[in-house]
Design a protein around this motif. Structure first.
Motif, mmCIF file in Angstrom:
data_model
loop_
_atom_site.group_PDB
_atom_site.id
_atom_site.type_symbol
_atom_site.label_atom_id
_atom_site.label_comp_id
_atom_site.label_asym_id
_atom_site.label_seq_id
_atom_site.Cartn_x
_atom_site.Cartn_y
_atom_site.Cartn_z
ATOM 1 N N PRO A 127 63.997 -8.864 -76.550
ATOM 2 C CA PRO A 127 65.324 -9.069 -75.953
ATOM 3 C C PRO A 127 65.370 -8.885 -74.436
ATOM 4 N N ASN A 128 64.518 -8.008 -73.902
ATOM 5 C CA ASN A 128 64.456 -7.847 -72.451
ATOM 6 C C ASN A 128 63.048 -7.447 -72.045
ATOM 7 N N LEU A 129 62.759 -7.578 -70.766
ATOM 8 C CA LEU A 129 61.419 -7.331 -70.246
ATOM 9 C C LEU A 129 61.030 -5.862 -70.346
ATOM 10 N N GLY A 130 62.022 -4.973 -70.276
ATOM 11 C CA GLY A 130 61.739 -3.544 -70.413
ATOM 12 C C GLY A 130 61.181 -3.212 -71.781
ATOM 13 N N LEU A 131 61.772 -3.790 -72.825
ATOM 14 C CA LEU A 131 61.274 -3.583 -74.182
ATOM 15 C C LEU A 131 59.865 -4.145 -74.342
ATOM 16 N N ALA A 132 59.621 -5.305 -73.752
ATOM 17 C CA ALA A 132 58.292 -5.912 -73.831
ATOM 18 C C ALA A 132 57.250 -5.014 -73.162
ATOM 19 N N ARG A 133 57.617 -4.413 -72.032
ATOM 20 C CA ARG A 133 56.692 -3.512 -71.338
ATOM 21 C C ARG A 133 56.462 -2.230 -72.150
ATOM 22 N N ALA A 134 57.520 -1.692 -72.728
ATOM 23 C CA ALA A 134 57.370 -0.499 -73.565
ATOM 24 C C ALA A 134 56.487 -0.799 -74.763
ATOM 25 N N ASN A 135 56.622 -1.990 -75.324
ATOM 26 C CA ASN A 135 55.791 -2.381 -76.464
ATOM 27 C C ASN A 135 54.319 -2.501 -76.062
ATOM 28 N N ALA A 136 54.058 -3.010 -74.860
ATOM 29 C CA ALA A 136 52.676 -3.116 -74.376
ATOM 30 C C ALA A 136 52.048 -1.733 -74.223
ATOM 31 N N ILE A 137 52.825 -0.780 -73.718
ATOM 32 C CA ILE A 137 52.314 0.589 -73.571
ATOM 33 C C ILE A 137 52.123 1.232 -74.943
ATOM 34 N N VAL A 142 48.477 3.180 -79.275
ATOM 35 C CA VAL A 142 47.948 3.004 -80.631
ATOM 36 C C VAL A 142 46.440 2.755 -80.586
ATOM 37 N N SER A 143 45.997 1.974 -79.598
ATOM 38 C CA SER A 143 44.561 1.688 -79.467
ATOM 39 C C SER A 143 43.767 2.922 -79.066
ATOM 40 N N HIS A 144 44.481 3.969 -78.622
ATOM 41 C CA HIS A 144 43.810 5.208 -78.233
ATOM 42 C C HIS A 144 44.133 6.341 -79.209
ATOM 43 N N GLY A 145 44.354 5.961 -80.482
ATOM 44 C CA GLY A 145 44.430 6.960 -81.549
ATOM 45 C C GLY A 145 45.798 7.445 -81.937
ATOM 46 N N MET A 146 46.863 6.921 -81.333
ATOM 47 C CA MET A 146 48.203 7.370 -81.662
ATOM 48 C C MET A 146 48.810 6.464 -82.737
ATOM 49 N N SER A 147 49.567 7.032 -83.650
ATOM 50 C CA SER A 147 50.208 6.241 -84.692
ATOM 51 C C SER A 147 51.492 5.603 -84.164
ATOM 52 N N SER A 148 51.718 4.347 -84.521
ATOM 53 C CA SER A 148 52.943 3.678 -84.073
ATOM 54 C C SER A 148 54.189 4.309 -84.681
ATOM 55 N N LYS A 149 54.004 5.056 -85.790
ATOM 56 C CA LYS A 149 55.146 5.695 -86.443
ATOM 57 C C LYS A 149 55.763 6.795 -85.581
ATOM 58 N N MET A 150 54.989 7.314 -84.632
ATOM 59 C CA MET A 150 55.506 8.383 -83.779
ATOM 60 C C MET A 150 55.903 7.876 -82.382
ATOM 61 N N ILE A 151 56.077 6.558 -82.266
ATOM 62 C CA ILE A 151 56.431 5.970 -80.971
ATOM 63 C C ILE A 151 57.720 5.166 -81.105
ATOM 64 N N ASN A 152 58.668 5.434 -80.227
ATOM 65 C CA ASN A 152 59.922 4.676 -80.161
ATOM 66 C C ASN A 152 59.976 3.945 -78.823
ATOM 67 N N THR A 153 60.402 2.703 -78.839
ATOM 68 C CA THR A 153 60.444 1.915 -77.604
ATOM 69 C C THR A 153 61.865 1.487 -77.262
ATOM 70 N N TYR A 154 62.142 1.475 -75.959
ATOM 71 C CA TYR A 154 63.463 1.095 -75.456
ATOM 72 C C TYR A 154 63.287 0.270 -74.184
ATOM 73 N N GLY A 155 64.325 -0.441 -73.814
ATOM 74 C CA GLY A 155 64.320 -1.207 -72.572
ATOM 75 C C GLY A 155 65.604 -0.948 -71.799
ATOM 76 N N LYS A 156 65.496 -0.882 -70.474
ATOM 77 C CA LYS A 156 66.673 -0.562 -69.668
ATOM 78 C C LYS A 156 66.597 -1.244 -68.302
ATOM 79 N N LEU A 157 67.728 -1.772 -67.862
ATOM 80 C CA LEU A 157 67.818 -2.395 -66.539
ATOM 81 C C LEU A 157 67.798 -1.319 -65.460
ATOM 82 N N ASN A 158 67.005 -1.545 -64.402
ATOM 83 C CA ASN A 158 66.934 -0.594 -63.288
ATOM 84 C C ASN A 158 66.680 -1.362 -61.998
#
Length: 310
Positions: A127-137, A142-158
């Motif tokens: 929906p917005n570029l902030g969410l896309a960036r949070a998803n990339a991080i 996740v690629s460094h051993g963290m579970s996606s279940k413990m990660i929440n992503t958000y996007g915000k205009l700044n």
């Protein structure tokens, strides 16, 4: 010299002296003032020098006051959602430490808020570029051993963010480690509602005969984000992409064509940071039309890809 000549010379001399005095006392100050105003105006009109915003990596657990800090952060090109490489060694060390901490404390989670500016153009599937960036991080974590279940992503205009001269945004993201309430069932309830909503109203993409791109509207991007959010929280969940065709040609070719369309949609999602392991593709070919194949309009509706949840 006659009196008349002396008189005329006196008048001429008076005019010359008066002109000189007028210039020095009237014209010259006016010209100097005008020049100064022009200089001031030129100074005012000079472009403002903007200093690039540089946010460092900082993730703090408010409950324990434990902090993970680095002088670096994840960076992005303007209007882009792919991480700029390389990631600094110092940041990698902090990510590894944080990953170990979160895995050792399953009651914890991390919120990632990606930021974007109104000057940037969102070409992602989110929906917005902030969410896309949070998803990339998130994917990097996740690629460094963290579970996606413990990660929440958000996007915000700044709009306070300023890129450098190369149009790079340094650290357009913030982090917060949170503690989950074991007795709180709101997340499980929300996921159940999310599942039912997506199943009832899946994402449908229509394909022309020679479609070579996917252009999503705001509602379609929101559906993709909800699907990604759902599959991130459940290990057994996946996104299902089914290709459909009209009845032109033979069934075998249409089954293959439907699968090609499903794979095309999958590749689009993967290029937008959706994990390929979470996507399953299949084809129904011409077997499940939703409109009359005897009309061009009906055929157009049947040439579709349905994206939903398993």
């Amino acid at each position: 010299m006659s009196k008349k000549t002396s008189y005329l010379l006196g008048i001429l001399l008076t005019i010359i002296i008066g002109t000189i005095l007028y210039y020095f006392f009237c014209c010259k100050p006016c010209l100097e003032a005008a020049n100064k105003e022009a200089e001031v105006e030129n100074i005012v009109r000079e472009p403002e020098v903007k200093i690039a915003t540089k946010n460092v990596f900082s993730a703090i657990d408010s409950k324990s006051s434990l902090e993970f800090n680095s002088s670096d952060n994840f960076n992005f090109k303007g209007s882009a959602f792919s991480l700029l490489e390389p990631v600094s060694d110092d940041l990698k060390v902090e990510i590894e430490k944080m990953s170990t901490y979160l895995n050792d404390n399953p009651g914890k989670a991390i919120d990632i808020t990606g930021y974007y500016t109104s000057e940037e153009n969102n070409t992602s599937a989110f929906p917005n570029l902030g969410l896309a960036r949070a998803n990339a991080i998130k994917n990097y974590f996740v690629s460094h051993g963290m579970s996606s279940k413990m990660i929440n992503t958000y996007g915000k205009l700044n709009d306070d963010l300023t890129p450098d001269d190369s149009n790079i945004y340094y650290g357009p993201v913030s982090y917060s480690i949170i503690t989950k309430d074991e007795n709180d069932t709101s997340e499980a309830d929300a996921l159940k509602e999310l599942h039912d909503e997506i199943i009832a109203d899946p994402l449908v993409l229509y394909f022309n005969t020679a479609s070579a791109s996917i252009n999503l509207d705001v509602k379609q991007r929101e559906k993709i984000f909800k699907m990604v959010k759902y599959v991130d929280k459940l290990d057994s969940a996946s996104i299902k992409i089914i290709g459909h065709t009209d009845n032109t040609g033979n069934r075998e070719n249409n089954i293959r064509l439907g699968l090609d369309r499903a794979e095309f949609a999958k590749n689009y999602l993967v290029s937008n940071g959706v994990s390929s392991s979470k996507i399953k593709t299949s084809s129904e070919g011409p077997d499940k039309p939703i409109a009359d194949n005897n009309t061009d309009e009906g055929k157009a509706k049947n040439r579709r890809v349905v994206v939903t949840l398993n």
